[in-house]
Design an enzyme around this catalytic site. Structure first.
Site, PDB file in Angstrom:
ATOM      1  N   HIS A  23      14.938   0.091  -4.778  1.00  0.00           N
ATOM      2  CA  HIS A  23      15.299   0.514  -6.234  1.00  0.00           C
ATOM      3  C   HIS A  23      16.488  -0.035  -6.341  1.00  0.00           C
ATOM      4  CE1 HIS A  23      12.261   3.941  -6.717  1.00  0.00           C
ATOM      5  NE2 HIS A  23      11.497   2.852  -7.204  1.00  0.00           N
ATOM      6  N   HIS A  79      -0.714   1.367  -8.329  1.00  0.00           N
ATOM      7  CA  HIS A  79       0.578   1.549  -8.944  1.00  0.00           C
ATOM      8  C   HIS A  79       1.176  -0.016  -9.211  1.00  0.00           C
ATOM      9  CE1 HIS A  79       4.524   3.065  -9.763  1.00  0.00           C
ATOM     10  NE2 HIS A  79       4.888   2.886  -8.529  1.00  0.00           N
ATOM     11  N   GLU A  81       4.388  -0.687  -9.912  1.00  0.00           N
ATOM     12  CA  GLU A  81       5.468  -1.083  -9.475  1.00  0.00           C
ATOM     13  C   GLU A  81       5.976  -2.201  -8.709  1.00  0.00           C
ATOM     14  OE1 GLU A  81       8.204   2.316  -8.313  1.00  0.00           O
ATOM     15  OE2 GLU A  81      10.071   1.181  -8.889  1.00  0.00           O
ATOM     16  N   ASP A  83       6.944  -3.609  -6.041  1.00  0.00           N
ATOM     17  CA  ASP A  83       6.958  -3.351  -4.549  1.00  0.00           C
ATOM     18  C   ASP A  83       5.518  -3.448  -4.216  1.00  0.00           C
ATOM     19  OD1 ASP A  83       7.043  -0.914  -5.932  1.00  0.00           O
ATOM     20  OD2 ASP A  83       7.530   0.085  -3.741  1.00  0.00           O
ATOM     21  N   HIS A 146       4.724   8.742  -8.707  1.00  0.00           N
ATOM     22  CA  HIS A 146       5.880   9.021  -9.645  1.00  0.00           C
ATOM     23  C   HIS A 146       5.959   8.254 -10.894  1.00  0.00           C
ATOM     24  CE1 HIS A 146       8.645   5.519  -8.207  1.00  0.00           C
ATOM     25  NE2 HIS A 146       7.374   5.308  -7.781  1.00  0.00           N
ATOM     26  N   ASP A 165       2.120   5.660  -3.373  1.00  0.00           N
ATOM     27  CA  ASP A 165       3.598   6.167  -3.106  1.00  0.00           C
ATOM     28  C   ASP A 165       3.550   7.518  -2.622  1.00  0.00           C
ATOM     29  OD1 ASP A 165       5.030   4.002  -3.782  1.00  0.00           O
ATOM     30  OD2 ASP A 165       5.564   4.577  -5.845  1.00  0.00           O
ATOM     31  N   TYR A 193      12.195  10.873   1.391  1.00  0.00           N
ATOM     32  CA  TYR A 193      11.437  10.278   0.121  1.00  0.00           C
ATOM     33  C   TYR A 193      11.027  11.147  -1.023  1.00  0.00           C
ATOM     34  CZ  TYR A 193       7.743   6.875  -1.547  1.00  0.00           C
ATOM     35  OH  TYR A 193       7.197   6.042  -2.495  1.00  0.00           O
ATOM     36  N   HIS A 226       3.754   3.055   1.720  1.00  0.00           N
ATOM     37  CA  HIS A 226       4.957   2.871   2.362  1.00  0.00           C
ATOM     38  C   HIS A 226       4.852   3.461   3.703  1.00  0.00           C
ATOM     39  CE1 HIS A 226       7.303   0.862  -1.018  1.00  0.00           C
ATOM     40  NE2 HIS A 226       6.683   1.904  -1.602  1.00  0.00           N
TER      41      HIS A 226
HETATM   42 FE1  FEO Z   1       6.586   3.361  -7.166  1.00  0.00          FE
HETATM   43 FE2  FEO Z   1       6.280   2.133  -4.023  1.00  0.00          FE
HETATM   44  O1  FEO Z   1       6.554   1.939  -5.884  1.00  0.00           O
END
Ligand code: FEO
Length: 401
Positions: A23, A79, A81, A83, A146, A165, A193, A226
């Site tokens: 991030h 998701h 995002e 990543d 999230h 996530d 996390y 992750h």
């Molecule tokens: Fe919310 Fe691992 O991205």
């Protein structure tokens, strides 16, 4: 690299051993991370999430060695995002017509990032797709866990929850399964996390877990986006989330401070002495904010019953390091925690008031007006710090075990 998860389900992600910040600079990743993408090869071939953009070409090359890209029947974007969606543009170049399943918000966010109008199929909780051999992928909305678009996908038959996530950890390991890695390291990364990313959404975590439990689906494996995959007793991480989401506290007080010439440090150490003299069992942790990792501090704040924050007064205010951590604490919306402030000053002495204001705004119960010391603490001031610590410990006496 490809790892068989179960039957026809494979991990096709990327382990990022080098990652030390996530991030931007907001999250320290001392143990690296992984971007977990999954391939399901039933009658239909499904890709679940991708990887971070810098690894897009490597990802596609790896995937081409396993399957003919043209055989991909659907892409699931749990998701948006970057990543997880970063390699989507690269993948979609080869399969531009293939349906992309994501939440309604996911469509907007993917378009917002990549400005492409792929074959989007918005889905919501309970929607499913048949993937052949009697198996289905069922979608579960995870809004605000999230991001507004977050969702999970559940594979029937193999009973795998691709949770994205949720239940993840920034933890690189060549083993990729929870039963093969160091349990202590894994726990630390999982709680870090949660504390740093999911804590503001704790009330939603609680509700969502209840909702998933009510769906009565057997879960044999939780495959997050992750870190390692929970295949040995996966319910353990669900139970942890249930515990963490309920105003989590350990028998701990954290003292975080910054210091210019050592005076506020001396105050911190003597406040700790005072607390300890009143209660030997309570864990007291001291962190100089300027020389500590802010995400590790946040994890310890998450675990604490009381947070005591110290700053010397500078320019009628507080130091940049203290201001930064207070900003972070405010955003994370911790609940049911007590707080107090302290600090040295030379002539005006605004720091304690500023810290109290900030902690109050963050939702903490301020249990004292705070303690100020003029210049460097002398013997009398040190005694006041010890007394202050005792009073704070007394304030927690009902909850300290
Ligand atoms: Fe919310 Fe691992 O991205």
């Amino acid at each position: 690299m490809t790892i068989n998860i179960k039957n026809n389900v494979y991990w096709i992600g990327k382990i990022d051993w080098e990652l030390r910040k996530f991030h931007g600079n907001e999250y320290s990743t001392f143990k690296g991370s992984s971007y977990n993408s999954y391939l399901i090869k039933e009658e239909k071939t499904i890709v679940v999430d991708t990887v971070y953009k810098p690894f897009a070409k490597e990802y596609i090359h790896n995937l081409e060695n396993i399957i003919d890209l043209k055989k991909v029947d659907a892409v699931i974007v749990n998701h948006a995002e970057v990543d997880h969606s970063g390699a989507l543009p690269e993948l979609m170049q080869y399969i531009p017509e293939v349906p992309v399943y994501c939440s309604k918000n996911g469509v907007k966010i993917i378009k917002g990032h990549y400005h492409k109008d792929w074959n989007f199929n918005p889905v919501k909780t309970g929607d499913s797709i048949d993937i052949g051999n009697g198996k289905k992928l069922i979608f579960v909305d995870m809004q605000m866990l999230h991001w507004p678009d977050s969702m999970a996908s559940y594979l029937t038959g193999d009973n795998i929850l691709f949770s994205n996530d949720a239940f993840g950890q920034h933890y690189a390991s060549e083993f990729m399964f929870n039963d093969l890695v160091d349990e202590y390291e894994l726990y630390n990364e999982a709680i870090k996390y949660y504390a740093n990313i999911l804590a503001p959404f704790s009330s939603l975590v609680e509700k969502k877990i209840d909702e998933i439990v009510a769906m009565n689906i057997p879960i044999e494996i939780i495959a997050p986006s992750h870190g390692v995959i929970w295949r040995a007793n996966p319910v353990q991480i669900v139970k942890k989330y249930q515990t963490w989401s309920k105003d989590y506290q350990e028998n701990q007080i954290i003292i975080i401070y910054d210091t210019m010439w050592g005076g506020t440090r001396i105050m911190a150490e003597n406040i700790a002495l005072g607390i300890k003299s009143s209660n030997e069992k309570v864990t007291i942790k001291l962190f100089n904010i300027s020389s500590s990792d802010k995400n590790d501090i946040i994890t310890e704040v998450f675990k604490s019953k009381m947070v005591i924050v110290g700053s010397p007064t500078i320019n009628k205010g507080i130091t940049v390091a203290v201001a930064g951590i207070l900003e972070e604490i405010e955003g994370l919306k911790f609940k049911n925690k007590k707080a107090a402030a302290f600090g040295c000053y030379g002539w005006s002495g605004e720091s304690v008031t500023r810290i109290n204001e900030s902690l109050k705004k963050a939702g903490f119960e301020i249990v004292s007006n705070g303690l100020k010391c003029l210049w460097n603490p002398d013997a009398e001031s040190i005694e006041k710090c010890i007394t202050f610590g005792k009073e704070l410990a007394g304030n927690l006496s009902n909850s300290i075990e």
